[in-house]
Write an enzyme that holds these catalytic residues in place. Sequence first.
Site, PDB file in Angstrom:
ATOM      1  N   ASP A  75       8.889  -5.268   4.324  1.00  0.00           N
ATOM      2  CA  ASP A  75       7.682  -6.000   4.895  1.00  0.00           C
ATOM      3  C   ASP A  75       6.851  -4.817   5.415  1.00  0.00           C
ATOM      4  O   ASP A  75       7.497  -3.946   6.145  1.00  0.00           O
ATOM      5  CB  ASP A  75       7.903  -7.002   5.850  1.00  0.00           C
ATOM      6  CG  ASP A  75       7.610  -8.294   5.505  1.00  0.00           C
ATOM      7  OD1 ASP A  75       8.660  -8.936   4.526  1.00  0.00           O
ATOM      8  OD2 ASP A  75       6.584  -8.761   5.274  1.00  0.00           O
ATOM      9  N   ASP A 151      -3.998   1.714  -0.323  1.00  0.00           N
ATOM     10  CA  ASP A 151      -3.812   3.171  -0.720  1.00  0.00           C
ATOM     11  C   ASP A 151      -5.313   4.010  -0.776  1.00  0.00           C
ATOM     12  O   ASP A 151      -5.295   4.836  -0.223  1.00  0.00           O
ATOM     13  CB  ASP A 151      -2.989   3.518  -2.017  1.00  0.00           C
ATOM     14  CG  ASP A 151      -1.641   3.480  -2.236  1.00  0.00           C
ATOM     15  OD1 ASP A 151      -1.208   3.196  -0.883  1.00  0.00           O
ATOM     16  OD2 ASP A 151      -1.032   3.196  -3.252  1.00  0.00           O
TER      17      ASP A 151
HETATM   18  P1  IMP Z   1       3.440  -6.694   2.444  1.00  0.00           P
HETATM   19  O1  IMP Z   1       4.336  -6.822   3.281  1.00  0.00           O
HETATM   20  O2  IMP Z   1       4.182  -6.227   0.823  1.00  0.00           O
HETATM   21  O3  IMP Z   1       3.143  -8.232   1.935  1.00  0.00           O
HETATM   22  O4  IMP Z   1       2.423  -5.814   2.487  1.00  0.00           O
HETATM   23  C1  IMP Z   1       1.161  -5.962   3.378  1.00  0.00           C
HETATM   24  C2  IMP Z   1      -0.020  -5.666   2.834  1.00  0.00           C
HETATM   25  O5  IMP Z   1      -0.022  -4.139   2.853  1.00  0.00           O
HETATM   26  C3  IMP Z   1      -0.316  -5.963   1.478  1.00  0.00           C
HETATM   27  O6  IMP Z   1      -1.616  -6.256   1.091  1.00  0.00           O
HETATM   28  C4  IMP Z   1      -0.177  -4.749   0.580  1.00  0.00           C
HETATM   29  O7  IMP Z   1      -0.733  -4.600  -0.422  1.00  0.00           O
HETATM   30  C5  IMP Z   1      -0.189  -3.604   1.647  1.00  0.00           C
HETATM   31  N1  IMP Z   1       0.848  -2.428   1.342  1.00  0.00           N
HETATM   32  C6  IMP Z   1       1.985  -2.626   1.540  1.00  0.00           C
HETATM   33  N2  IMP Z   1       2.678  -1.239   1.286  1.00  0.00           N
HETATM   34  C7  IMP Z   1       1.526  -0.540   1.009  1.00  0.00           C
HETATM   35  C8  IMP Z   1       1.396   0.945   0.501  1.00  0.00           C
HETATM   36  O8  IMP Z   1       2.362   1.666   0.281  1.00  0.00           O
HETATM   37  N3  IMP Z   1       0.052   1.071   0.166  1.00  0.00           N
HETATM   38  C9  IMP Z   1      -1.048   0.218   0.429  1.00  0.00           C
HETATM   39  N4  IMP Z   1      -0.875  -0.796   0.587  1.00  0.00           N
HETATM   40  C10 IMP Z   1       0.334  -1.236   0.768  1.00  0.00           C
END
Ligand code: IMP
Length: 192
Positions: A75, A151
């Site tokens: 997460d 990113d």
């Molecule tokens: P989740 O925990 O995967 O749902 O991430 C939360 C949010 O952060 C989502 O919108 C993902 O796209 C974004 N996110 C997670 N990891 C990364 C990363 O390494 N780079 C850019 N965005 C990220």
Amino acid sequence: MRGVEDMRRSYDVFFASSNRHKYAEVRDILEKFQIRAGFFKFNPVEIQSDSISDIARQKVIDAYEKCKMPVIVEDVGLYITSLNGFPGPYSSFVFKTIGNKGIVRLLGKNRNAEFLSVVAFYDGKKRPRLFEGRVRGKIAKRLEPGGWGYDPIFIPRGKDKAYAQLDDKNSVSHRYKALAKFATYMLQSSDR
Ligand code: IMP
């Protein structure tokens, strides 16, 4: 079709997620530690909490119930200083609603932010183990091309480009830091 036993033998751990971008990064990072990670496609029911650790802990138990193999979930939260840490646990929702353009517009002079990754591991024994990785940085003034999620707008400290433009994201990212801790734990554990 490959049986469960074949799958077990081919991989050391499974990464449960609905996000293939993340899996590609997780697989490449864990390969550096000679850990083979398989993909377990999983659409979790997320609990509401302002702690991404609590969310990850619950999610990995749920994932283990479904795949019955050693499993990790991750997460992530993006914590923006001038917004008192928002969006944090709501990062996914904010990305889907206002997106990178909205965030870039929202911020003034103070553009400091932190990415936090929590990797949770569970193999059905004892309790889930959690591993954290944090990267401080700042939010870019405009979007940089490439990458996924945030990113294009997150510039890690010590770099002059956003994650989207870095060749070495997988050696410096919040995900790398959390997974490096997990890998150390996994390699030391007597189960392998
Ligand atoms: P989740 O925990 O995967 O749902 O991430 C939360 C949010 O952060 C989502 O919108 C993902 O796209 C974004 N996110 C997670 N990891 C990364 C990363 O390494 N780079 C850019 N965005 C990220």
